[in-house]
Design a protein around this motif. Structure first.
Motif, PDB file in Angstrom:
ATOM      1  N   PHE A 128      30.657  59.973  27.536  1.00 29.11           N
ATOM      2  CA  PHE A 128      31.319  61.272  27.425  1.00 29.11           C
ATOM      3  C   PHE A 128      30.300  62.388  27.627  1.00 29.11           C
ATOM      4  O   PHE A 128      29.166  62.303  27.194  1.00 29.11           O
ATOM      5  N   SER A 129      30.718  63.440  28.318  1.00 31.41           N
ATOM      6  CA  SER A 129      29.913  64.646  28.452  1.00 31.41           C
ATOM      7  C   SER A 129      30.838  65.849  28.414  1.00 31.41           C
ATOM      8  O   SER A 129      32.025  65.745  28.762  1.00 31.41           O
ATOM      9  N   LEU A 130      30.312  66.988  28.007  1.00 28.58           N
ATOM     10  CA  LEU A 130      31.129  68.194  27.894  1.00 28.58           C
ATOM     11  C   LEU A 130      31.719  68.611  29.232  1.00 28.58           C
ATOM     12  O   LEU A 130      32.785  69.228  29.290  1.00 28.58           O
ATOM     13  N   SER A 131      31.035  68.265  30.310  1.00 30.18           N
ATOM     14  CA  SER A 131      31.548  68.631  31.634  1.00 30.18           C
ATOM     15  C   SER A 131      32.924  68.029  31.887  1.00 30.18           C
ATOM     16  O   SER A 131      33.742  68.603  32.620  1.00 30.18           O
ATOM     17  N   LYS A 132      33.213  66.889  31.249  1.00 36.08           N
ATOM     18  CA  LYS A 132      34.504  66.231  31.495  1.00 36.08           C
ATOM     19  C   LYS A 132      35.672  67.018  30.925  1.00 36.08           C
ATOM     20  O   LYS A 132      36.802  66.884  31.399  1.00 36.08           O
ATOM     21  N   ILE A 133      35.416  67.827  29.910  1.00 38.16           N
ATOM     22  CA  ILE A 133      36.477  68.718  29.409  1.00 38.16           C
ATOM     23  C   ILE A 133      36.795  69.762  30.478  1.00 38.16           C
ATOM     24  O   ILE A 133      37.964  70.082  30.735  1.00 38.16           O
ATOM     25  N   GLY A 134      35.748  70.283  31.108  1.00 31.67           N
ATOM     26  CA  GLY A 134      35.961  71.233  32.206  1.00 31.67           C
ATOM     27  C   GLY A 134      36.690  70.592  33.362  1.00 31.67           C
ATOM     28  O   GLY A 134      37.589  71.201  33.972  1.00 31.67           O
ATOM     29  N   PHE A 135      36.346  69.337  33.666  1.00 33.97           N
ATOM     30  CA  PHE A 135      37.011  68.646  34.768  1.00 33.97           C
ATOM     31  C   PHE A 135      38.485  68.379  34.465  1.00 33.97           C
ATOM     32  O   PHE A 135      39.303  68.275  35.385  1.00 33.97           O
ATOM     33  N   LEU A 136      38.829  68.264  33.181  1.00 33.74           N
ATOM     34  CA  LEU A 136      40.239  68.101  32.840  1.00 33.74           C
ATOM     35  C   LEU A 136      41.042  69.305  33.349  1.00 33.74           C
ATOM     36  O   LEU A 136      42.113  69.144  33.938  1.00 33.74           O
ATOM     37  N   PHE A 137      40.524  70.506  33.133  1.00 30.24           N
ATOM     38  CA  PHE A 137      41.220  71.715  33.593  1.00 30.24           C
ATOM     39  C   PHE A 137      41.208  71.820  35.118  1.00 30.24           C
ATOM     40  O   PHE A 137      42.215  72.188  35.728  1.00 30.24           O
ATOM     41  N   THR A 138      40.073  71.505  35.751  1.00 27.59           N
ATOM     42  CA  THR A 138      40.030  71.633  37.204  1.00 27.59           C
ATOM     43  C   THR A 138      40.839  70.538  37.894  1.00 27.59           C
ATOM     44  O   THR A 138      41.437  70.772  38.947  1.00 27.59           O
ATOM     45  N   ASP A 139      40.902  69.349  37.314  1.00 24.30           N
ATOM     46  CA  ASP A 139      41.762  68.298  37.873  1.00 24.30           C
ATOM     47  C   ASP A 139      43.230  68.696  37.790  1.00 24.30           C
ATOM     48  O   ASP A 139      44.001  68.488  38.736  1.00 24.30           O
ATOM     49  N   TYR A 140      43.623  69.253  36.644  1.00 23.52           N
ATOM     50  CA  TYR A 140      45.022  69.616  36.446  1.00 23.52           C
ATOM     51  C   TYR A 140      45.417  70.897  37.187  1.00 23.52           C
ATOM     52  O   TYR A 140      46.544  71.026  37.648  1.00 23.52           O
ATOM     53  N   PHE A 141      44.503  71.853  37.287  1.00 22.89           N
ATOM     54  CA  PHE A 141      44.882  73.183  37.754  1.00 22.89           C
ATOM     55  C   PHE A 141      44.239  73.618  39.060  1.00 22.89           C
ATOM     56  O   PHE A 141      44.427  74.754  39.486  1.00 22.89           O
TER      57      PHE A 141
END
Length: 543
Positions: free
Chosen positions: A228-241
């Protein structure tokens, strides 16, 4: 009439975007292949055991089996089953958004139609698009239950939440928080009904619990490929939006990993975040809906941090319909018409422009690990009867859809038996629990006569002059060089961070290649996608 024309146009657009490049020439990759294998297993001949061997619940495999029975088992048919669910999802989102008003309904449908994330999974032979469909209806009946708390709405709410449980092993996280949200809103007025809904869904969960427990307690390395890395939280938003998809299997640690894509990642995502913010300040219902999404993601983050799963965007897909609804609610609530239209049009232009012109947009993405790739290469090598094929990482049954191995002798070093090759008398159980400690010195000192002798005895010595062995390498799990392996193994912190399988199969790749090359002659090398195929031949002068 205008309303009908608008939603019809959106559905047609969604269908077109899901049909372009639908025929993937690389074939099914592992997860898709597993979907097909399980669905192709007869119900009375090991179907349940096949489901238990994987990490998801039975519904999707039954769904796939239904279509396979009627239309056949070609890759195109399998992908079209997800297209079908994808188009229905566009319609489902329209009905969910229309609970607010017509324009929000059209916004929701339009967002779903052009969503790169949904387009990708509408072309994937996996459960995620049908799971989104169920989650969209769960959202619809959550809204309906609160607006019109009648028995029919509660029954349908319970059904669609149960279908989520029956499809996704970790779907209970979302269902639990969604039930709490509904209970907070209605428990005082409808105690008996809410209690009945809890009991019905809980009873369904109890029925499914033996399978869930078996899946969650099974021993498999399949979930241990990323930290896990914090960047993956950001990727959740960019993947979805945004139209840029990053965290489909495993994402880089650096959020700005591709500066050229920053505009396409951030601008659409920031527009949607702004829309969601606007929706949250409008009413408490939206705040509660967002709280369900946040709580679900936090649980998945905690599970990822302690190593129970990999934080991948698709694992939270149950929250995606609610996020779409909130974004579209917020867009519709902007009073300034010019601002609203400008942002909506900009979002659509960026999304559609990227899909149309970017070489790696969601419908154009190749399945670089597709199992048809090595099968086609093997076919082109014109092997002789009784030549050897050495498969590394995947067993032979991962290729049966595309090639008949009956004329060849097949050897396998896969993720279920690698322990038999790396060290003597190490069981799979021991490798699973203590592999890092057991193999640390092997990786450091690169002196493994046991492995070398196995390769010589099981492969080289079984070849007669003129016969060949074909080595099949999956580069996406075997990408460390010998120097990298040694450096990682010598650094305790770094070694503990790296997934064991990447180390194992990188080691196996170069050790096998080195040992075969000592005696045999390389007569062909082919590289395509994430695969490398090397043909070694035993010449008459080989020792």
């Amino acid at each position: 009439m205008k309303k009908f024309i608008a939603i019809t146009a959106i559905v047609v657009l969604g269908l077109i975007l899901r049909l372009i490049f639908i025929n993937k020439p690389d074939g099914l990759w592992n997860d898709e292949y597993v979907s097909w294998m399980i669905a192709a297993t007869p119900c009375g001949s090991g179907f349940i055991e096949a489901v238990k061997s994987q990490c998801h619940m039975p519904f999707y495999y039954l769904y796939l089996k239904f279509f396979m029975t009627i239309f056949g088992q070609s890759d195109l048919v399998l992908r079209l089953t997800s297209v079908f669910a994808g188009v229905l999802s566009v319609i489902a989102m329209y009905f969910a958004g229309r609970e607010r008003n017509e324009r929000t309904g059209l916004y929701c449908a339009g967002f779903a139609a052009v969503s790169s994330f949904l387009i990708y999974y509408s072309q994937e032979v996996r459960l995620y698009q049908i799971l989104f469909f169920f989650s969209a209806f769960s959202l619809l009946y959550t809204i309906k239950c609160i607006k019109q708390p009648v028995r029919r709405n509660f029954i349908l709410y319970a059904i669609f939440n149960f279908l989520i449980l029956f499809t996704h092993t970790i779907g209970f996280v979302f269902v639990f928080f969604n039930l709490i949200f509904l209970s907070i809103n209605l428990y005082k007025q409808f105690k008996k009904v809410i209690t009945a809904v809890w009991i019905s869904i809980f009873a369904g969960g109890i029925i499914l619990s033996p399978m869930v427990i078996h899946i969650l307690t099974g021993r498999s390395f399949s979930q241990w490929w990323g930290d896990f890395s914090l960047s993956k939280i950001g990727f959740l938003f960019t993947d979805y939006f945004s139209p840029v998809l990053t965290n489909l299997t495993n994402a880089p640690d650096n959020f700005f990993y591709a500066p050229k894509l920053t505009f396409f990642m951030l601008v659409p995502a920031l527009i949607c975040i702004f829309f969601i913010y606007k929706s949250l300040i409008k009413n408490k219902f939206n705040l509660g809906l967002f709280a369900v999404c946040t709580a679900t993601v936090l649980i998945l983050i905690c599970a990822a941090i302690i190593g129970k799963l990999v934080f991948i965007t698709k694992y939270s897909i149950e929250i995606y319909p609610a996020l779409i609804y909130l974004a579209c609610f917020g867009a519709d609530s902007i009073d300034n018409k010019k601002l609203r239209n400008t942002l909506v049009i900009l979002y659509c232009l960026i999304s559609l422009g990227y899909i149309a012109f970017a070489p790696y947009s969601s419908p154009k993405m190749h399945r670089a690990e597709g199992h048809k790739i090595p099968a086609d290469i093997i076919t082109q090598l014109n092997l002789n009867k009784d030549d050897l094929i050495l498969l590394e990482y995947y067993p032979a049954n991962r290729f049966y859809k595309y090639i008949d191995f009956s004329n060849y002798r097949v050897k396998e070093i896969h993720k279920g038996n690698f322990n038999e090759y790396l060290s003597k008398d190490t069981t799979y159980h021991e490798a699973y629990n203590n592999g890092k400690e057991i193999y640390g010195n092997i990786f450091k000192y690169d002196n493994n006569t046991y492995f070398n002798n196995l390769i010589r005895n099981k492969i080289i010595n079984e070849l007669k002059p003129g016969q060949s062995v074909v080595m099949i390498i999956l580069n996406s799990v075997a990408f460390y060089s010998p120097d990298d392996i040694k450096k990682i193994a010598e650094d305790t912190r770094l070694y503990n961070e790296k997934p064991l399988l990447f180390m194992v199969f990188s080691y196996i790749k170069y050790k096998t290649f080195t040992e075969l090359a000592r005696t045999l002659t390389i007569t062909n090398i082919a590289k395509k996608g994430n695969w490398t195929v090397v043909k070694f031949t035993k010449l008459n002068n080989s020792i």
